[in-house]
Design an enzyme around this catalytic site. Structure first.
Site, mmCIF file in Angstrom:
data_model
loop_
_atom_site.group_PDB
_atom_site.id
_atom_site.type_symbol
_atom_site.label_atom_id
_atom_site.label_comp_id
_atom_site.label_asym_id
_atom_site.label_seq_id
_atom_site.Cartn_x
_atom_site.Cartn_y
_atom_site.Cartn_z
ATOM 1 N N SER A 6 32.682 21.398 -6.967
ATOM 2 C CA SER A 6 31.993 22.276 -6.014
ATOM 3 C C SER A 6 30.623 22.611 -6.585
ATOM 4 O O SER A 6 30.520 23.279 -7.621
ATOM 5 C CB SER A 6 32.789 23.561 -5.803
ATOM 6 O OG SER A 6 31.938 24.541 -5.221
ATOM 7 N N HIS A 31 32.287 18.664 -3.077
ATOM 8 C CA HIS A 31 32.753 19.779 -2.247
ATOM 9 C C HIS A 31 31.580 20.714 -1.963
ATOM 10 O O HIS A 31 30.925 21.211 -2.891
ATOM 11 C CB HIS A 31 33.871 20.505 -3.003
ATOM 12 C CG HIS A 31 34.533 21.615 -2.263
ATOM 13 N ND1 HIS A 31 35.565 21.402 -1.366
ATOM 14 C CD2 HIS A 31 34.324 22.949 -2.277
ATOM 15 C CE1 HIS A 31 35.971 22.567 -0.882
ATOM 16 N NE2 HIS A 31 35.221 23.527 -1.414
ATOM 17 N N ASP A 33 30.401 24.223 -0.194
ATOM 18 C CA ASP A 33 30.894 25.516 0.270
ATOM 19 C C ASP A 33 29.875 26.187 1.183
ATOM 20 O O ASP A 33 28.900 26.779 0.715
ATOM 21 C CB ASP A 33 31.195 26.414 -0.930
ATOM 22 C CG ASP A 33 32.443 25.967 -1.665
ATOM 23 O OD1 ASP A 33 33.498 25.876 -1.021
ATOM 24 O OD2 ASP A 33 32.355 25.697 -2.882
ATOM 25 N N MET A 35 28.959 29.162 3.534
ATOM 26 C CA MET A 35 29.364 30.561 3.767
ATOM 27 C C MET A 35 28.342 31.238 4.666
ATOM 28 O O MET A 35 27.139 31.006 4.525
ATOM 29 C CB MET A 35 29.449 31.312 2.440
ATOM 30 C CG MET A 35 30.379 30.679 1.423
ATOM 31 S SD MET A 35 30.512 31.706 -0.048
ATOM 32 C CE MET A 35 31.467 30.599 -1.114
ATOM 33 N N HIS A 64 33.452 22.444 3.331
ATOM 34 C CA HIS A 64 34.379 23.577 3.478
ATOM 35 C C HIS A 64 33.626 24.694 4.198
ATOM 36 O O HIS A 64 32.765 25.343 3.612
ATOM 37 C CB HIS A 64 34.834 24.001 2.064
ATOM 38 C CG HIS A 64 35.680 25.225 2.017
ATOM 39 N ND1 HIS A 64 36.014 25.861 0.829
ATOM 40 C CD2 HIS A 64 36.296 25.944 2.999
ATOM 41 C CE1 HIS A 64 36.778 26.912 1.086
ATOM 42 N NE2 HIS A 64 36.958 26.984 2.389
ATOM 43 N N MET A 66 33.303 28.144 5.472
ATOM 44 C CA MET A 66 33.776 29.532 5.403
ATOM 45 C C MET A 66 32.908 30.350 6.351
ATOM 46 O O MET A 66 32.076 31.161 5.934
ATOM 47 C CB MET A 66 33.677 30.045 3.967
ATOM 48 C CG MET A 66 34.789 29.517 3.072
ATOM 49 S SD MET A 66 34.387 29.644 1.331
ATOM 50 C CE MET A 66 33.430 28.146 1.143
ATOM 51 N N MET A 135 43.518 27.922 -0.497
ATOM 52 C CA MET A 135 42.651 28.713 -1.373
ATOM 53 C C MET A 135 43.493 29.366 -2.467
ATOM 54 O O MET A 135 44.501 30.022 -2.173
ATOM 55 C CB MET A 135 41.920 29.811 -0.590
ATOM 56 C CG MET A 135 40.893 29.318 0.412
ATOM 57 S SD MET A 135 39.659 28.174 -0.245
ATOM 58 C CE MET A 135 38.912 29.158 -1.555
ATOM 59 N N ASP A 173 41.764 24.869 -4.026
ATOM 60 C CA ASP A 173 40.386 25.296 -4.277
ATOM 61 C C ASP A 173 40.336 26.700 -4.854
ATOM 62 O O ASP A 173 40.846 27.642 -4.244
ATOM 63 C CB ASP A 173 39.625 25.247 -2.934
ATOM 64 C CG ASP A 173 38.153 25.581 -3.055
ATOM 65 O OD1 ASP A 173 37.644 25.709 -4.182
ATOM 66 O OD2 ASP A 173 37.506 25.696 -1.988
HETATM 67 C C1 DX5 Z 1 35.233 29.780 -3.159
HETATM 68 C C2 DX5 Z 1 34.876 28.332 -2.915
HETATM 69 C C3 DX5 Z 1 35.248 27.434 -4.033
HETATM 70 C C4 DX5 Z 1 34.528 27.756 -5.322
HETATM 71 C C5 DX5 Z 1 35.192 27.057 -6.461
HETATM 72 O O1 DX5 Z 1 34.991 30.519 -2.013
HETATM 73 O O2 DX5 Z 1 35.515 27.851 -1.754
HETATM 74 O O3 DX5 Z 1 35.056 26.070 -3.679
HETATM 75 O O4 DX5 Z 1 33.202 27.364 -5.295
HETATM 76 O O5 DX5 Z 1 34.631 27.539 -7.640
HETATM 77 P P1 DX5 Z 1 35.556 27.814 -8.913
HETATM 78 O O6 DX5 Z 1 36.188 26.509 -9.278
HETATM 79 O O7 DX5 Z 1 34.590 28.316 -9.937
HETATM 80 O O8 DX5 Z 1 36.578 28.835 -8.510
HETATM 81 ZN ZN ZN Z 2 35.482 25.614 -1.401
#
Ligand code: DX5
Ligand code: ZN
Length: 220
Positions: A6, A31, A33, A35, A64, A66, A135, A173
């Site tokens: 990620s 990956h 993320d 948000m 992903h 969010m 998660m 994740d």
């Molecule tokens: C959290 C994300 C994860 C995160 C993972 O909301 O969806 O993908 O970046 O990071 P680590 O491995 O540091 O928990």
């Molecule tokens: Zn993620």
């Protein structure tokens, strides 16, 4: 075990270098993320950045989302031709429609469950889900501690998949590192996402291979 670094945990001012780390380390996926500062209490990057990363990445992208109301901008993400796109079960009341749109857009369609959402909510929709992303932290931030009880969800999800004779992929994740990636493999996880365990390591390129090796040890 497939490894999906990620890049949220990388230097956000130098994402191109983060892609290079993933490629040199032999990552299977990258990956991303996304948000929105609404569904989760943090805001990262959106479709223009995903599209720019897609142009620079030699690896398939795992997006992903969010975000609340993921259907609103879905086509903007699909325009980046990602390999995988996942939406949170908690974020839409039209999950089947969103999954169909992702598939029609050429990506594998995934459902994400927050830690407190039981796997049982997938009982009926599982046949139209390509992958489930569990998660193991509450979404919003990299670097949070792993919630070990999510491993039991992975085991129960694996049983649900086998009972139905499906090929659904299981991804995990949050908080994954060398200490627990083997436990994930043993619980039936196919893809491990790792942010801090890769990008906060002294040698991020080597860290990707090390995660894969630890997963194989436990699964064997
Ligand atoms: C959290 C994300 C994860 C995160 C993972 O909301 O969806 O993908 O970046 O990071 P680590 O491995 O540091 O928990
Ligand atoms: Zn993620």
């Amino acid at each position: 075990m497939r490894i999906a670094p990620s890049i949220l945990a990388a230097d956000l001012a130098d994402l191109a270098s983060a892609l290079t780390v993933c490629e040199r380390g032999g990552a299977d996926l990258v990956h991303l993320d996304v948000m929105d500062g609404h569904f989760v209490p943090n805001l990262t990057f959106g479709a223009p950045v995903v599209q720019a990363l897609a142009r620079r990445s030699a690896l398939p992208l795992d997006v992903h989302l969010m975000v609340s109301n993921p259907e609103a901008l879905l086509n903007e993400y699909l325009a980046a031709s990602p390999a995988m796109v996942s939406v949170h079960w908690e974020a839409t009341v039209h999950l089947d429609r969103v999954l169909a749109e992702i598939r029609a857009g050429g990506a594998e369609a995934g459902v994400v469950l927050n830690p407190a959402t039981p796997v049982d909510v997938l009982a009926d929709v599982l046949p139209v889900v390509d992958f489930v992303l569990l998660m193991a932290v509450n979404p919003g931030f990299a670097g949070q501690p792993f919630l070990p009880w999510v491993l039991d969800k992975a085991r129960r999800l694996r049983i649900m998949i086998e009972e139905r004779g499906l090929g659904t992929v299981v991804e995990l994740d949050g908080g994954i590192g060398c200490a627990n990636v083997g436990l994930a493999a043993a619980a039936g996880v196919d893809i491990a996402v790792a942010g801090s365990a890769v990008f906060a390591a002294a040698d991020p390129v080597a860290a990707i291979g090390e995660l894969r090796a630890r997963a194989a040890e436990q699964a064997a």
